[in-house]
Scaffold this motif. Structure first.
Motif, mmCIF file in Angstrom:
data_model
loop_
_atom_site.group_PDB
_atom_site.id
_atom_site.type_symbol
_atom_site.label_atom_id
_atom_site.label_comp_id
_atom_site.label_asym_id
_atom_site.label_seq_id
_atom_site.Cartn_x
_atom_site.Cartn_y
_atom_site.Cartn_z
ATOM 1 N N ILE A 1 1.091 -1.221 -0.117
ATOM 2 C CA ILE A 1 0.061 -0.159 0.083
ATOM 3 C C ILE A 1 0.925 1.221 0.151
ATOM 4 O O ILE A 1 2.140 1.266 0.470
ATOM 5 N N ASP A 2 0.500 2.315 -0.501
ATOM 6 C CA ASP A 2 1.247 3.663 -0.577
ATOM 7 C C ASP A 2 1.170 4.264 0.785
ATOM 8 O O ASP A 2 0.176 4.217 1.661
ATOM 9 N N ALA A 3 2.048 5.020 1.009
ATOM 10 C CA ALA A 3 2.233 5.735 2.196
ATOM 11 C C ALA A 3 1.277 6.814 2.570
ATOM 12 O O ALA A 3 0.941 7.273 3.594
ATOM 13 N N ASP A 4 0.817 7.491 1.185
ATOM 14 C CA ASP A 4 -0.099 8.442 1.426
ATOM 15 C C ASP A 4 -1.565 8.343 1.963
ATOM 16 O O ASP A 4 -2.478 9.281 1.872
ATOM 17 N N LEU A 5 -2.028 7.104 2.346
ATOM 18 C CA LEU A 5 -3.566 6.790 2.549
ATOM 19 C C LEU A 5 -4.303 6.989 1.732
ATOM 20 O O LEU A 5 -5.622 7.298 2.073
ATOM 21 N N GLN A 6 -4.138 7.058 0.529
ATOM 22 C CA GLN A 6 -5.080 7.396 -0.487
ATOM 23 C C GLN A 6 -5.965 6.044 -0.681
ATOM 24 O O GLN A 6 -7.163 6.132 -0.867
ATOM 25 N N ASP A 7 -5.240 4.669 -0.535
ATOM 26 C CA ASP A 7 -5.999 3.517 -0.784
ATOM 27 C C ASP A 7 -6.472 3.165 0.682
ATOM 28 O O ASP A 7 -6.160 3.660 1.671
ATOM 29 N N ASP B 1 -13.236 3.213 -2.805
ATOM 30 C CA ASP B 1 -13.280 4.661 -3.430
ATOM 31 C C ASP B 1 -11.677 5.162 -2.890
ATOM 32 O O ASP B 1 -11.205 5.215 -1.877
ATOM 33 N N ARG B 2 -10.889 5.849 -4.034
ATOM 34 C CA ARG B 2 -9.522 6.405 -3.592
ATOM 35 C C ARG B 2 -9.810 7.721 -3.175
ATOM 36 O O ARG B 2 -10.585 8.620 -3.579
ATOM 37 N N LYS B 3 -9.196 7.981 -1.929
ATOM 38 C CA LYS B 3 -9.175 9.239 -1.090
ATOM 39 C C LYS B 3 -8.067 10.208 -1.753
ATOM 40 O O LYS B 3 -7.354 9.878 -2.566
ATOM 41 N N GLU B 4 -8.415 11.492 -1.298
ATOM 42 C CA GLU B 4 -7.161 12.301 -1.553
ATOM 43 C C GLU B 4 -5.910 12.053 -0.654
ATOM 44 O O GLU B 4 -5.930 11.225 0.381
ATOM 45 N N ARG B 5 -4.978 12.455 -1.060
ATOM 46 C CA ARG B 5 -3.737 12.394 -0.382
ATOM 47 C C ARG B 5 -3.476 12.745 1.063
ATOM 48 O O ARG B 5 -4.297 13.967 1.117
ATOM 49 N N ALA B 6 -3.504 12.004 2.237
ATOM 50 C CA ALA B 6 -3.543 12.643 3.421
ATOM 51 C C ALA B 6 -2.640 13.946 3.885
ATOM 52 O O ALA B 6 -3.145 14.583 4.559
HETATM 53 MG MG MG Z 1 -0.561 8.705 -3.969
#
Ligand code: MG
Ligand code: UDP
Length: 321
Positions: free
Chosen positions: A101-107, A203-208
């Motif tokens: 998973i990416d670090a930015d919590l978009q997923d 649903d993909r969120k915005e970058r935290a």
């Molecule tokens: Mg990202």
């Protein structure tokens, strides 16, 4: 009970690291409480040569939660795909299930539970697929979707709207280790592994916090890597163009000869010139395409990809089990 490793590549993610650590630890605690994973499950942060305090933060988190937060520090920035691979390979020998998973919590971290459930139902690979791209800018959405379409046209099998948020079992990871190619495009390789797979939707969120680490230049490089690592179809295109040109040269030949004999004001030398241009052009493209075919074959050979992965063997030999 199965040990889960959540692998997170991080490049200059100091703004978001604390948050993702907290969110992912939350997921671990929850799943452990529900007895879906073992207590020694962990989050593995891979620091991809960050220039900011990302690694210091990973060290701090590890000191605070030594059983739950692990870290790998790469010697320099190698890019998302390689950083993720480094993390997965490190985790492969110390886990039963991995989730990248990416670090930015978009997923959406909440669907990790669904992924683990699917694993317990027998899936070796579970893809996280975005339902919609409402939060992405028009530009990102357009470029990303064109990318998936182009990949499909080029004959590369990818999962539509799936980035690198996926579950892979230790077994799938072991097979993945047999793909030794240098140019890594994970979204193309993972579907080649096979086994029982499934998708979960979110649903993909915005970058935290922080900004995207994928500028247009890196996206284009990824797209080109994806196509050139999996498809020799561009070579076929050249070959087809060559054949097309030779065909046109026959038409040009007829046209030029008719003009030569039937019209009076044909410039001297035009007939031979026009025939030669089309014919030689076509011949050259054909030759390049043909050489390209061999280069393409060589290219596929040098990758040494496994020809098959075995899922099960039925014999009466107990040692096969
Ligand atoms: Mg990202
Ligand atoms: N990343 C990385 N190395 C790089 C670029 C990005 O490890 O050279 C990581 C980054 O920290 C993040 C993930 O790859 O965890 C995806 O990057 P980002 O969220 O910036 O991409 P986007 O979601 O905008 O496509």
């Amino acid at each position: 009970m199965d040990r889960l490793a959540i692998v997170v590549p991080c490049y200059n993610e100091e703004e978001v690291l604390g948050m993702s650590s907290e969110a992912l630890r939350g997921v671990l605690d929850d799943l452990v409480a529900k007895k879906k994973i073992s207590e020694d499950s962990y989050v593995l942060f891979v620091n991809d040569g960050s220039k900011d305090r990302t690694w210091e933060l990973i060290e701090e988190e590890h000191a605070k939660y030594p059983g739950q937060i692990f870290g790998v520090k790469l010697a320099r920035n190698v890019g998302h795909q390689y950083a993720l691979t480094a993390g997965l390979f490190t985790a492969a020998s110390m886990c039963d299930i991995s989730v990248s998973i990416d670090a930015d919590l978009q997923d959406d971290v909440a669907v990790i539970e669904e992924m683990v459930d699917k694993y317990h139902e027998g899936c070796e690979i579970v893809y996280g697929v975005r339902k919609e791209r409402k939060t992405d800018t028009f530009f990102k959405r357009f470029t990303a979707q064109s990318f998936y379409k182009l990949m499909a046209k080029m004959g590369v099998k990818t999962v539509y709207n799936h980035a690198d948020f996926r579950l892979m079992s230790a077994r799938a990871l072991n097979e993945f280790e047999n793909y030794h190619e240098y140019n890594l495009f994970l979204r193309g390789i993972v579907p080649l592994i096979g086994f029982k797979t499934d998708c979960v939707y979110y649903d993909r969120k915005e970058r935290a916090a922080g900004v995207s680490k994928y500028p247009l230049k890196k996206m284009l490089a990824l797209a080109f890597d994806g196509i050139s690592s999996f498809s020799t179809r561009p070579i076929d295109l050249i070959l087809t163009m060559g054949i097309g040109c030779i065909f046109l040269s026959v038409i040009a030949l007829i046209y030029a000869l008719v003009s030569y004999f039937c019209t009076e004001d044909v410039a001297r030398g035009w007939t031979s010139l026009i025939i030669s241009i089309w014919f030689l052009g076509g011949l050259q493209l054909l030759a390049i395409g043909l050489v390209g075919k061999y280069v393409g074959k060589t290219y596929i050979e040098v990758k040494h990809r496994p020809r098959y992965n075995i899922e099960k063997v039925l014999t009466n030999d107990a040692s096969q089990d």
